[in-house]
Design a protein around this motif. Structure first.
Motif, mmCIF file in Angstrom:
data_model
loop_
_atom_site.group_PDB
_atom_site.id
_atom_site.type_symbol
_atom_site.label_atom_id
_atom_site.label_comp_id
_atom_site.label_asym_id
_atom_site.label_seq_id
_atom_site.Cartn_x
_atom_site.Cartn_y
_atom_site.Cartn_z
ATOM 1 N N ALA A 1 0.921 -1.243 -0.110
ATOM 2 C CA ALA A 1 0.199 -0.204 0.125
ATOM 3 C C ALA A 1 0.886 1.512 -0.058
ATOM 4 O O ALA A 1 0.468 2.473 -0.427
ATOM 5 N N ALA A 2 2.007 0.956 0.658
ATOM 6 C CA ALA A 2 2.929 2.282 0.690
ATOM 7 C C ALA A 2 3.411 2.702 -0.693
ATOM 8 O O ALA A 2 4.107 3.768 -0.704
ATOM 9 N N ILE A 3 3.490 1.809 -1.781
ATOM 10 C CA ILE A 3 3.862 2.310 -3.087
ATOM 11 C C ILE A 3 3.031 3.158 -3.962
ATOM 12 O O ILE A 3 1.814 2.774 -4.021
ATOM 13 N N SER A 4 3.272 4.484 -4.255
ATOM 14 C CA SER A 4 2.601 5.244 -4.960
ATOM 15 C C SER A 4 1.919 4.767 -6.502
ATOM 16 O O SER A 4 2.962 3.958 -7.065
ATOM 17 N N HIS A 5 0.896 4.987 -6.704
ATOM 18 C CA HIS A 5 0.610 4.511 -8.121
ATOM 19 C C HIS A 5 0.415 2.644 -8.182
ATOM 20 O O HIS A 5 1.040 2.402 -9.060
ATOM 21 N N PRO A 6 -0.071 2.254 -7.136
ATOM 22 C CA PRO A 6 -0.161 0.747 -7.361
ATOM 23 C C PRO A 6 -0.716 0.123 -8.533
ATOM 24 O O PRO A 6 -0.017 -0.711 -9.174
ATOM 25 N N MET A 7 -1.541 0.737 -9.327
ATOM 26 C CA MET A 7 -2.253 0.267 -10.547
ATOM 27 C C MET A 7 -1.148 0.354 -11.433
ATOM 28 O O MET A 7 -0.902 -0.385 -12.300
ATOM 29 N N ARG A 8 -0.362 1.252 -11.463
ATOM 30 C CA ARG A 8 0.743 1.740 -12.381
ATOM 31 C C ARG A 8 1.772 0.460 -12.305
ATOM 32 O O ARG A 8 2.298 -0.228 -13.518
ATOM 33 N N LEU A 9 1.977 0.271 -11.184
ATOM 34 C CA LEU A 9 2.849 -0.957 -11.144
ATOM 35 C C LEU A 9 2.470 -2.273 -11.454
ATOM 36 O O LEU A 9 3.289 -3.013 -12.162
ATOM 37 N N ARG A 10 1.163 -2.497 -11.252
ATOM 38 C CA ARG A 10 0.716 -3.759 -11.631
ATOM 39 C C ARG A 10 0.688 -3.995 -12.958
ATOM 40 O O ARG A 10 1.085 -4.946 -13.828
ATOM 41 N N VAL A 11 0.368 -2.902 -13.752
ATOM 42 C CA VAL A 11 0.431 -2.916 -15.173
ATOM 43 C C VAL A 11 1.887 -3.060 -15.863
ATOM 44 O O VAL A 11 1.895 -3.925 -16.856
ATOM 45 N N LEU A 12 2.771 -2.189 -15.375
ATOM 46 C CA LEU A 12 3.992 -2.291 -15.476
ATOM 47 C C LEU A 12 4.569 -3.769 -15.528
ATOM 48 O O LEU A 12 5.373 -4.168 -16.214
ATOM 49 N N ASN A 13 4.511 -4.508 -14.310
ATOM 50 C CA ASN A 13 4.753 -5.682 -13.869
ATOM 51 C C ASN A 13 4.172 -6.622 -15.101
ATOM 52 O O ASN A 13 4.839 -7.802 -15.309
ATOM 53 N N CYS A 14 2.792 -6.767 -15.422
ATOM 54 C CA CYS A 14 2.063 -7.567 -16.179
ATOM 55 C C CYS A 14 2.876 -7.428 -17.552
ATOM 56 O O CYS A 14 2.923 -8.576 -18.145
ATOM 57 N N ILE A 15 3.134 -6.297 -18.013
ATOM 58 C CA ILE A 15 3.903 -6.135 -19.301
ATOM 59 C C ILE A 15 5.368 -6.898 -19.197
ATOM 60 O O ILE A 15 5.755 -7.569 -20.365
ATOM 61 N N LEU A 16 6.107 -6.687 -18.112
ATOM 62 C CA LEU A 16 7.214 -7.212 -18.145
ATOM 63 C C LEU A 16 7.143 -8.726 -18.005
ATOM 64 O O LEU A 16 7.864 -9.630 -18.697
ATOM 65 N N GLN A 17 6.183 -9.287 -17.230
ATOM 66 C CA GLN A 17 5.935 -10.788 -17.094
ATOM 67 C C GLN A 17 5.455 -11.441 -18.399
ATOM 68 O O GLN A 17 5.676 -12.425 -18.742
ATOM 69 N N LEU A 18 4.682 -10.367 -19.168
ATOM 70 C CA LEU A 18 4.306 -10.933 -20.365
ATOM 71 C C LEU A 18 5.319 -11.098 -21.540
ATOM 72 O O LEU A 18 5.342 -12.049 -22.318
ATOM 73 N N LEU A 19 6.231 -10.065 -21.410
ATOM 74 C CA LEU A 19 7.563 -10.243 -22.236
ATOM 75 C C LEU A 19 8.382 -11.521 -21.983
ATOM 76 O O LEU A 19 8.768 -12.173 -22.653
ATOM 77 N N ILE A 20 8.599 -11.723 -20.808
ATOM 78 C CA ILE A 20 9.286 -12.740 -20.031
ATOM 79 C C ILE A 20 8.834 -14.125 -20.547
ATOM 80 O O ILE A 20 9.295 -15.054 -21.096
ATOM 81 N N THR A 21 7.364 -14.276 -20.349
ATOM 82 C CA THR A 21 6.646 -15.460 -20.764
ATOM 83 C C THR A 21 6.825 -15.766 -22.224
ATOM 84 O O THR A 21 6.843 -16.931 -22.656
ATOM 85 N N TRP A 22 6.334 -14.900 -23.286
ATOM 86 C CA TRP A 22 6.595 -15.044 -24.613
ATOM 87 C C TRP A 22 8.144 -15.213 -24.845
ATOM 88 O O TRP A 22 8.251 -16.151 -25.917
ATOM 89 N N GLY A 23 9.035 -14.561 -24.315
ATOM 90 C CA GLY A 23 10.342 -14.985 -24.450
ATOM 91 C C GLY A 23 10.926 -16.487 -24.002
ATOM 92 O O GLY A 23 11.628 -17.143 -24.937
ATOM 93 N N LEU A 24 10.120 -16.949 -22.897
ATOM 94 C CA LEU A 24 10.289 -18.247 -22.733
ATOM 95 C C LEU A 24 9.797 -19.316 -23.730
ATOM 96 O O LEU A 24 10.182 -20.446 -23.782
ATOM 97 N N ILE A 25 8.508 -18.812 -24.292
ATOM 98 C CA ILE A 25 8.008 -19.479 -25.241
ATOM 99 C C ILE A 25 9.021 -19.534 -26.643
ATOM 100 O O ILE A 25 9.153 -20.685 -26.988
#
Length: 409
Positions: A37-61
């Motif tokens: 909760a202490a991180i500002s813009h939590p939704m922004r971090l969620r979206v950023l992390n989802c993009i990173l994980q999506l890239l990593i997942t496609w990269g592993l594929i």
């Protein structure tokens, strides 16, 4: 007609696969990721992390399909991002032998020699590049009125330990021997890095202590650095293992990949069974959680007893005992002679305690330390400094703190 049908089928399969991968990444994020909760813009971090994980997942594929490796894919996509122009900074692409570097110089005329910063980017050996850190280096150059040299080193999967270190050493030595060319004051040369780049800065500072043929390093700036590869059960590892952008799985992927250690040893390493009891006892004075202030344990910490030694795991992982991989355990005789440091740590970073332990080591040995702790920071936040939508104010505070430190030298 058959050919058209075949292509339509392929397109349909690709669409279904894309939706499936996207849904899997999205679901996995909400099931396994913690956003404090202490991180500002939590939704922004969620979206950023989802993009990173999506890239990593496609990269592993793609890696499984033998199209390209995961690191290569992620870096390729990351480097497609457009660069922001910084009119107050002159940028030059150079080669120091085979090492690509970027030189950043303030456009305004200098009244004298400027400080020089050698910058090593982070990314765990799989992410990051000269291009993705371009905005950070421009801002650092402008805010500190310093000449910045960013070193481009070779990375995974083709290049493992010790390539990152040797490439950065070559680039740094070349710069130190040609300071006059770039208008840099030889008495104010600083090494700086974030994450694995901070590890490189630390190691090179230690290696250059006895070099009488090179200008002395004036200071070291270490931003949420990786400083040891022995203990993975510190308070910050327990508290922040599921917090982006560096979670437990990605941290181990980088560690295993860089040191060429089999991922099958991860559970053994987590139990502390990869090192002999005498090793743990030898470095306890520097690695123990007792050296970490109690306020950093309030979010939960459970001391764990270590299991008996697994000899096979030790033979493969003992490379972590080399001080170039764990500069936190360098000898007192070396650490006591290091230049002053500016250390930046982030509360929600799996590597937070590396910074806290190294800060204590330096201070105990009489080395001056300027410390900035970002209460709302997370690992990798600095990389958002030049991102419009994904910008986090913490990144600017880190840059401002670093620039203030440099101006005070």
């Amino acid at each position: 007609r058959m050919l058209i049908s075949f292509f339509l089928l392929l397109l349909a399969i690709a669409c279904v696969a894309s939706v499936g991968v996207g849904l899997w990444v999205f679901s996995n994020h909400f099931l396994t990721t913690d956003i404090p909760a202490a991180i500002s813009h939590p939704m922004r971090l969620r979206v950023l992390n989802c993009i990173l994980q999506l890239l990593i997942t496609w990269g592993l594929i793609f890696e499984k399909l033998r199209i390209c490796s995961m690191p290569q894919f992620v870096r390729f996509v990351h480097d497609l991002l457009p660069l922001k122009k910084h009119p107050d900074v002159v940028v030059k692409d150079l080669q120091f032998g085979t090492i690509p570097v970027k030189l950043y110089q303030p456009k305004a005329p200098a009244s004298g020699l400027r400080p020089g910063i050698v910058f090593y980017h982070g990314g765990g050996g799989i992410l990051g590049s000269l291009k993705t850190y371009h905005g950070i280096c421009c801002n650092l150059c402008k805010k500190s009125d310093a000449v910045v040299l960013a070193v481009g080193y070779r990375m995974l999967p083709k290049h493992r330990f010790p390539v990152i270190l040797t490439d950065c050493m070559v680039g740094t030595m070349h710069f130190l021997k040609s300071l006059d060319t770039y208008g840099v004051d030889p008495a104010r040369v600083i090494v700086c890095g974030d994450s694995v780049g901070g590890s490189v800065a630390t190691v090179l500072c230690q290696k250059f202590v006895d070099r009488s043929d090179l200008p002395k390093i004036r200071a070291q700036i270490l931003i949420y650095s990786a400083l040891q590869g022995l203990n993975f059960q510190s308070p910050s590892h327990q508290q922040n293992k599921n917090i982006p952008l560096l979670n437990h799985n990605l941290a181990f992927y980088c560690w295993c990949g860089y040191l060429d250690i089999s991922p099958s040893w991860i559970s053994t390493v987590l139990k502390g069974a990869h090192l002999p009891a005498e090793v743990w006892e030898k470095y306890r004075k520097w690695l123990s959680a007792e050296n970490i202030p109690d306020k950093f344990k309030k979010r939960g910490y459970l001391p764990m007893s270590r299991e008996p030694l697994n000899e096979a795991a030790y033979l493969e992982t003992k490379i972590t005992l080399d001080v170039v991989n764990s500069p936190l355990i360098a000898d007192d005789e070396v650490v006591s002679r290091l230049p002053e440091a500016c250390i930046v740590s982030c509360e929600y970073d799996i590597l937070r305690d590396d910074s806290l332990l190294y800060k204590k080591r330096l201070e105990d040995l009489g080395v001056r330390v300027t410390w900035h702790h970002m209460e709302d920071g997370f690992h990798g936040v600095l990389t958002t400094a030049d991102m419009s939508f994904f910008y986090f104010p913490c990144s600017s505070r880190i840059l401002d703190a670093v620039a203030h430190f440099i101006k005070g030298l």
